[in-house]
Design a protein around this motif. Sequence first.
Motif, mmCIF file in Angstrom:
data_model
loop_
_atom_site.group_PDB
_atom_site.id
_atom_site.type_symbol
_atom_site.label_atom_id
_atom_site.label_comp_id
_atom_site.label_asym_id
_atom_site.label_seq_id
_atom_site.Cartn_x
_atom_site.Cartn_y
_atom_site.Cartn_z
ATOM 1 N N GLU A 173 -9.199 6.696 -4.609
ATOM 2 C CA GLU A 173 -10.313 7.209 -5.415
ATOM 3 C C GLU A 173 -10.628 6.259 -6.565
ATOM 4 O O GLU A 173 -11.801 5.995 -6.860
ATOM 5 C CB GLU A 173 -9.968 8.593 -5.947
ATOM 6 C CG GLU A 173 -9.754 9.643 -4.853
ATOM 7 C CD GLU A 173 -9.378 10.994 -5.428
ATOM 8 O OE1 GLU A 173 -9.305 11.091 -6.676
ATOM 9 O OE2 GLU A 173 -9.162 11.944 -4.648
ATOM 10 N N HIS A 186 0.025 5.017 -5.739
ATOM 11 C CA HIS A 186 -0.157 6.436 -6.060
ATOM 12 C C HIS A 186 -1.250 7.006 -5.157
ATOM 13 O O HIS A 186 -2.159 6.291 -4.710
ATOM 14 C CB HIS A 186 -0.520 6.583 -7.537
ATOM 15 C CG HIS A 186 -0.468 7.994 -8.034
ATOM 16 N ND1 HIS A 186 -1.590 8.798 -8.071
ATOM 17 C CD2 HIS A 186 0.564 8.735 -8.501
ATOM 18 C CE1 HIS A 186 -1.248 9.989 -8.549
ATOM 19 N NE2 HIS A 186 0.060 9.971 -8.832
ATOM 20 N N HIS A 187 -1.157 8.305 -4.889
ATOM 21 C CA HIS A 187 -2.127 8.920 -3.968
ATOM 22 C C HIS A 187 -3.559 8.862 -4.499
ATOM 23 O O HIS A 187 -4.525 9.005 -3.748
ATOM 24 C CB HIS A 187 -1.728 10.373 -3.683
ATOM 25 C CG HIS A 187 -1.697 11.244 -4.916
ATOM 26 N ND1 HIS A 187 -2.822 11.847 -5.443
ATOM 27 C CD2 HIS A 187 -0.651 11.604 -5.714
ATOM 28 C CE1 HIS A 187 -2.495 12.538 -6.522
ATOM 29 N NE2 HIS A 187 -1.176 12.418 -6.713
ATOM 30 N N SER A 188 -3.710 8.674 -5.815
ATOM 31 C CA SER A 188 -5.060 8.605 -6.392
ATOM 32 C C SER A 188 -5.663 7.206 -6.327
ATOM 33 O O SER A 188 -6.802 7.004 -6.763
ATOM 34 C CB SER A 188 -5.023 9.070 -7.849
ATOM 35 O OG SER A 188 -4.217 8.193 -8.633
ATOM 36 N N ASP A 218 0.822 -1.215 0.000
ATOM 37 C CA ASP A 218 0.000 0.000 0.000
ATOM 38 C C ASP A 218 0.854 1.262 0.000
ATOM 39 O O ASP A 218 0.461 2.291 -0.557
ATOM 40 C CB ASP A 218 -0.916 0.000 1.231
ATOM 41 C CG ASP A 218 -1.982 -1.077 1.133
ATOM 42 O OD1 ASP A 218 -2.064 -1.731 0.077
ATOM 43 O OD2 ASP A 218 -2.721 -1.261 2.115
ATOM 44 N N SER A 219 2.021 1.190 0.625
ATOM 45 C CA SER A 219 2.882 2.375 0.677
ATOM 46 C C SER A 219 3.433 2.760 -0.688
ATOM 47 O O SER A 219 3.860 3.895 -0.891
ATOM 48 C CB SER A 219 4.044 2.116 1.640
ATOM 49 O OG SER A 219 4.781 0.968 1.238
#
Length: 681
Positions: free
Chosen positions: A278, A273-275, A269-270
């Motif tokens: 979503e 990507h930050h998206s 998970d680390s």
Amino acid sequence: MALKRGLSAAGSHRNRGGGGGSRLPIALVIFFSVLAPLIFFVGQGLYTSASIDQSKIPVLFNKQDLDWRERLALQNIKSLLSKEVIDVITARTTDLGPLSLDSFRKNNLSASWKVIGVETPVTTSEPQRTARVTKQEAPRGKGDDISDDHSQFIDTPAKLARRQLREKRREKRVADLVRQDNEAILKLENSAIERTKSVDTAVLGKYSIWRKENENENSDSTVRLMRDQMIMARVYISIAKMKNKLDLLHELQIRLKESQRALGEAMADSDLHHSAPEKMKAMGQVLSKVREQLYDCKLITGKLRAMLQTADEQVRSLKKQSTFLSQLAAKTVPNGIHCLSMRLTIEYYLLPLEKRRFPRSENFENPDLYHYALFSDNVLAASVVVNSTIMNAKDPSKHVFHLVTDKLNFGAMNMWFLLNPPGKATIHVENVDEFKWLNSSYCPVLRQLESAAMKEYYFKANHPTSLSSGSSNLKYRNPKYLSMLNHLRFYLPQVYPKLDKILFLDDDIVVQKDLTGLWSVNLNGKVNGAVETCGESFHRFDKYLNFSNPHIARNFDPNACGWAYGMNIFDLKEWKKRDITGIYHKWQNMNEDRVLWKLGTLPPGLITFYGLTHPLEKSWHVLGLGYNPSGDRSDIENAAVIHYNGNMKPWLEIAMTKYRSYWTKYIKYDHPYLRSCNLSE
């Protein structure tokens, strides 16, 4: 029957005597219909009154009228029981009536008594029962003797004493239980304190550090969920195509591409990507909508089964490819080592002849020194063997290293040890191509290697070497099997005719302790001293030899224990006496078509030294660092010699990093030749 007979007699008398006798039957009828029931109920009432009011027994009944059995029982009871017990029984009978033996299930008295004529529920306690009896008797008149007499015995001294005794027993039991509970808690606390005193805080600290890396056991939960969503998206895409749902198909394809881009090569998970959250949420919404319209259990099951089969085929293909690439990597020489060999060769042949000689050449044939045989074409690997042996030797001046290499690496091997002499130890480098006695007429394996069949096996273009047909036997097509350096170990007395004992070392080993103790090991008349490797079933003779061949089946035990090449102490005097080289030639000639064993040196070694091998202590030689990632760390660190047998050699990129440091610490990477060839840790 008496009544019937009386009536019959009266009738007959009336018939005989006329109407004057009719008064007697009427009197009898009145007596039996009125007076008899009255007498019965009065008697019953008197008995009941007597059972409640024992003080009136002398008035209503004479004690002499009691049954003789009762009198006898009362006399025996008085002689058996004490006065206190009789008082308790009297109080009980006074309160609730006479007692009799029965089961305890119907009341809460002692286990063998019940009250006659009084219904007492099991769950009713003594105070509750007393209160209920008092309440039931209250409406009666004040002049009722029964009520007055009953009230006199509710709080008799015997009853009070019995109740107080029962309360004391209950309080004592409660106190005992509390005390036992407190003692148990105290014992647990003391044992916990003792355990905490014995805990090593350093170990706890290490585990705490390890825990930091694994704080979240599901650190890749988002990654796995996104992969599952992508699998289901592919399933529904195929179903949408089948059912011609173009709008759903288009939406699924868009979300699938977005998820693929967000996931990328992430394994945790680390790494996402930050998206990614979503995209995961959007994919979940689409899958929920698609499920409502396209869900079909049979279709989905079939599609998932097909995807599983495809994935399984891909895994098998990748395994074959991995095997092929690992075998290919094991065959190759890294560019850095090849560069080192070429630079050293050039420097060597630029040296004058007088500078190409090693010092202390008089030690080459001295049988009183410790002699090592090392056959290698890898300059860097040979340097590690020599350096590690000398650094761990008690007296390096008594150690002599006999290095044999091929013509291509002869100059490089000489130049390296001329530039980097191993202290007081003696170095002797030879070229295998200069051994004139080693020819095809004398050596069967050399004749076989030069045969057309062997050349076809190795070099023919249309020979099956594809992943599907040749990967299983690819390891037998390693070029080292074509080199006589690999087979020279069977000719040690011919190479070193004036030596009595010699220690053979492979070039993929590292020495960690002084080895001089091996020369004093008593081989008990055997030729070869080696560490056995039969701790597992695949290290026995049937793994290496073809026991379907009658020559093998007749002469060898399939369960015989195998042993390891790589560190072997050989008694050359016993070798010559038993003609070990002749035995080797005999079996090698029989294996012309490779029907007894595949290519390699361990199978013919097992045959040649069968019954002539003395087992050494396992701590002398630990194997598996080139293929076994789960080796015991303590065994490795306590071993005299560690062996990187397998494909993952320490000088290759495919080496296991956890074991590589044992090898690299004997290399000086700041050496100018190593730096110029880009060799680094």
